[in-house]
Design a protein around this motif. Structure first.
Motif, PDB file in Angstrom:
ATOM      1  N   ARG A  79     -33.455  45.873  -6.367  1.00  0.00           N
ATOM      2  CA  ARG A  79     -34.636  45.125  -6.831  1.00  0.00           C
ATOM      3  C   ARG A  79     -34.965  43.986  -5.872  1.00  0.00           C
ATOM      4  NH1 ARG A  79     -38.578  43.300  -7.498  1.00  0.00           N
ATOM      5  NH2 ARG A  79     -39.668  42.501  -9.350  1.00  0.00           N
TER       6      ARG A  79
ATOM      7  N   ALA B  87     -38.328  43.612  -3.324  1.00  0.00           N
ATOM      8  CA  ALA B  87     -39.170  42.418  -3.259  1.00  0.00           C
ATOM      9  C   ALA B  87     -39.313  41.932  -1.816  1.00  0.00           C
ATOM     10  CB  ALA B  87     -38.578  41.320  -4.134  1.00  0.00           C
TER      11      ALA B  87
ATOM     12  N   SER C 289     -33.441  30.425  -3.427  1.00  0.00           N
ATOM     13  CA  SER C 289     -33.582  29.942  -4.805  1.00  0.00           C
ATOM     14  C   SER C 289     -33.821  31.140  -5.706  1.00  0.00           C
ATOM     15  CB  SER C 289     -34.748  28.954  -4.909  1.00  0.00           C
ATOM     16  OG  SER C 289     -34.513  27.824  -4.096  1.00  0.00           O
TER      17      SER C 289
ATOM     18  N   GLN D 194     -33.585  33.153  -9.567  1.00  0.00           N
ATOM     19  CA  GLN D 194     -33.560  32.986 -11.015  1.00  0.00           C
ATOM     20  C   GLN D 194     -32.443  33.815 -11.650  1.00  0.00           C
ATOM     21  OE1 GLN D 194     -37.339  32.586 -13.169  1.00  0.00           O
ATOM     22  NE2 GLN D 194     -38.388  33.136 -11.262  1.00  0.00           N
TER      23      GLN D 194
ATOM     24  N   SER E 126     -38.767  33.751  -0.006  1.00  0.00           N
ATOM     25  CA  SER E 126     -39.500  33.229  -1.163  1.00  0.00           C
ATOM     26  C   SER E 126     -39.755  34.313  -2.202  1.00  0.00           C
ATOM     27  CB  SER E 126     -40.830  32.614  -0.720  1.00  0.00           C
ATOM     28  OG  SER E 126     -41.657  33.594  -0.130  1.00  0.00           O
ATOM     29  N   ARG E 127     -39.814  35.568  -1.764  1.00  0.00           N
ATOM     30  CA  ARG E 127     -40.097  36.663  -2.697  1.00  0.00           C
ATOM     31  C   ARG E 127     -38.897  36.982  -3.584  1.00  0.00           C
ATOM     32  NH1 ARG E 127     -44.748  39.609  -1.538  1.00  0.00           N
ATOM     33  NH2 ARG E 127     -43.873  41.374  -2.693  1.00  0.00           N
TER      34      ARG E 127
ATOM     35  N   GLY F 118     -37.150  34.938  -5.246  1.00  0.00           N
ATOM     36  CA  GLY F 118     -37.162  34.089  -6.431  1.00  0.00           C
ATOM     37  C   GLY F 118     -38.036  34.604  -7.557  1.00  0.00           C
ATOM     38  N   ILE F 119     -38.843  35.637  -7.301  1.00  0.00           N
ATOM     39  CA  ILE F 119     -39.701  36.167  -8.361  1.00  0.00           C
ATOM     40  C   ILE F 119     -38.944  37.125  -9.274  1.00  0.00           C
ATOM     41  CG2 ILE F 119     -41.732  35.926  -6.880  1.00  0.00           C
ATOM     42  CD1 ILE F 119     -41.728  38.964  -6.539  1.00  0.00           C
ATOM     43  N   VAL F 120     -37.740  37.532  -8.864  1.00  0.00           N
ATOM     44  CA  VAL F 120     -36.960  38.483  -9.652  1.00  0.00           C
ATOM     45  C   VAL F 120     -36.235  37.709 -10.754  1.00  0.00           C
ATOM     46  CG1 VAL F 120     -35.132  40.211  -9.622  1.00  0.00           C
ATOM     47  CG2 VAL F 120     -36.663  39.979  -7.653  1.00  0.00           C
ATOM     48  N   THR F 121     -36.558  38.004 -12.001  1.00  0.00           N
ATOM     49  CA  THR F 121     -35.974  37.272 -13.126  1.00  0.00           C
ATOM     50  C   THR F 121     -35.031  38.127 -13.961  1.00  0.00           C
ATOM     51  OG1 THR F 121     -37.862  37.819 -14.524  1.00  0.00           O
ATOM     52  CG2 THR F 121     -37.969  35.744 -13.300  1.00  0.00           C
TER      53      THR F 121
END
Length: 415
Positions: free
Chosen positions: A66, A70, A250, A252, A281-282, A284-287
């Protein structure tokens, strides 16, 4: 594609859509299974013309896939098996569903890596780790390393991103011959994310001698096999790239292990030409990854789900979990493996001092193990019973595969 492959691809998409509409599943397996029945070469046809990355290992495949998707997404649309269906039927379904995309990142069950290499002719393969898993039916880890090595020898044009901290992975990624000459082969990029679980790598796969360790270094006492110099390194809260530049990551997602998964994703994306500064930066969009790490509020409790399926992943789960009431759930159904003796390879001592609840089909096996480990616990029969047994606030849930899915169903699969 040939007409037969086009028909098979169309039927695959339709079957998957019908499965989802009927509430029988996400369609990530049945569509590919039917498509391959119509055209056994469908995966190869669907792979043609795409730049593909394969991600394999015992633990961390789904999350790393995943994160890699990203990162590679900087370049364009990426096909991926995001639900974790990691055998050829799942790969076929994912590629058929995605349609035409320039890139694909596919999670691959370690037992199927050789077969999927043949079908997809990938640009890069990421090798994460090897540890014991479902030994009532799966291969021993040394045998798995041998199969990987034999497969990679037949595909010397494939770029390999491999874990420098795992002796079995290093040996598998190293061409046969003198380990001293092959330890830094030109087609291999090494990453270092640390290896907390050592109990499957005390013996050298090359000569059978003892592996010695000192800090992050390891070496064989009987032959030249040793830890290679990594190109990508987890350092503090970021990653050092091969140029020596440090990139803050960074996430999540919890735990140091996911920082290592992020480093792997950056290394794989770099093989496609993605600059770390563009990819980081991409990440950090994986939650949440197929429900892993997701947090759900219910009845005044903040519930976080962690998947742990073998000793190595339970060790990492304890590192991720907060000091809060913790529910452990163990099943032994076919996807889990039927043998629960591996519980005695897990040190449950980190759970002492917190409220521990247990459930699942094999809760009594877990009860005996916790008693041996001097960890007090309370048995609950259902997930709702667990919620009623803990005070409002955080509830950590650690479960193996089918137990994890059972709890997701209890939460109406909102994660």
């Amino acid at each position: 594609m040939p007409l037969r492959a086009k028909v098979a691809s169309s039927v695959s998409r339709t079957a998957a859509a019908l499965s989802r509409a009927a509430g029988r599943g996400d369609g990530s397996v049945i569509g590919g299974w039917i498509g391959l029945k119509i055209d056994p070469d469908l995966l190869a046809h669907l792979s043609a013309g795409r730049a593909i990355a394969l991600v394999s290992g015992t633990n961390g495949k789904t999350t790393t896939t995943r994160l890699t998707s990203a990162a590679v997404g900087v370049l364009g649309r990426v096909a991926t098996n995001s639900f974790g269906a990691n055998m050829p039927s799942g790969h076929t379904s994912a590629l058929a569903k995605a349609g035409s995309t320039p890139y694909a990142v596919l999670e691959v069950d370690e037992h199927y890596l050789a077969q999927v290499l043949e079908s997809t002719e990938p640009h890069v393969v990421a090798l994460l780790n090897l540890s014991r898993d479902q030994l009532d039916r799966a291969k021993e880890v040394a045998m798995m390393a041998q199969l990987w090595r034999a497969a990679l020898v037949r595909h010397t044009n494939v770029r390999v991103v491999a874990n420098a901290d795992d002796p079995l992975v290093v040996w598998a990624a190293t061409p046969p011959g003198d380990p001293a000459r092959g330890i830094n082969p030109p087609h291999v990029t090494w990453f270092s994310a640390g290896q907390r679980w050592h109990d499957d790598s005390w013996v050298c796969p090359e000569c059978g001698s003892t592996i010695q360790r000192s800090g992050e270094q390891w070496w064989c006492t009987g032959c030249p096999l040793r830890r290679p110099e990594p190109n990508w390194v987890v350092e503090d809260e970021g990653v050092l790239d091969p140029t020596g530049a440090w990139h803050k990551v960074s996430l999540q997602l919890p735990g140091k292990v996911n920082l290592g998964n992020a480093a792997t994703a950056l290394a794989v994306a770099a093989e496609f030409g993605v600059r770390p500064v563009d990819a980081v930066s991409r990440l950090g969009i994986v939650t949440s990854v197929a429900g892993r790490y997701a947090q759900v509020d219910k009845d005044g409790r903040n519930i976080r789900l962690l998947l742990a399926k073998n000793p190595a992943s339970w060790l990492e789960a304890f590192d991720m979990a907060d000091e809060a009431p913790t529910l452990l759930s163990i099943n032994a159904r076919d996807p889990d493996g039927l043998d629960t003796s591996w519980l005695y390879d897990v040190d449950f001592a980190p759970l002492r001092g917190r409220q521990v609840l247990i459930t699942g089909d094999r809760a009594y096996d877990l009860a005996v193990r916790l008693d041996v480990n001097d960890v007090p616990f309370q048995h609950v029969r259902t997930f709702d019973d667990a919620l009623r047994s803990v005070p409002p606030g955080r509830l950590e849930v650690i479960a193996n595969y089918t137990a994890f899915q059972d709890i997701r169903a209890e939460l109406d699969r909102v994660i």
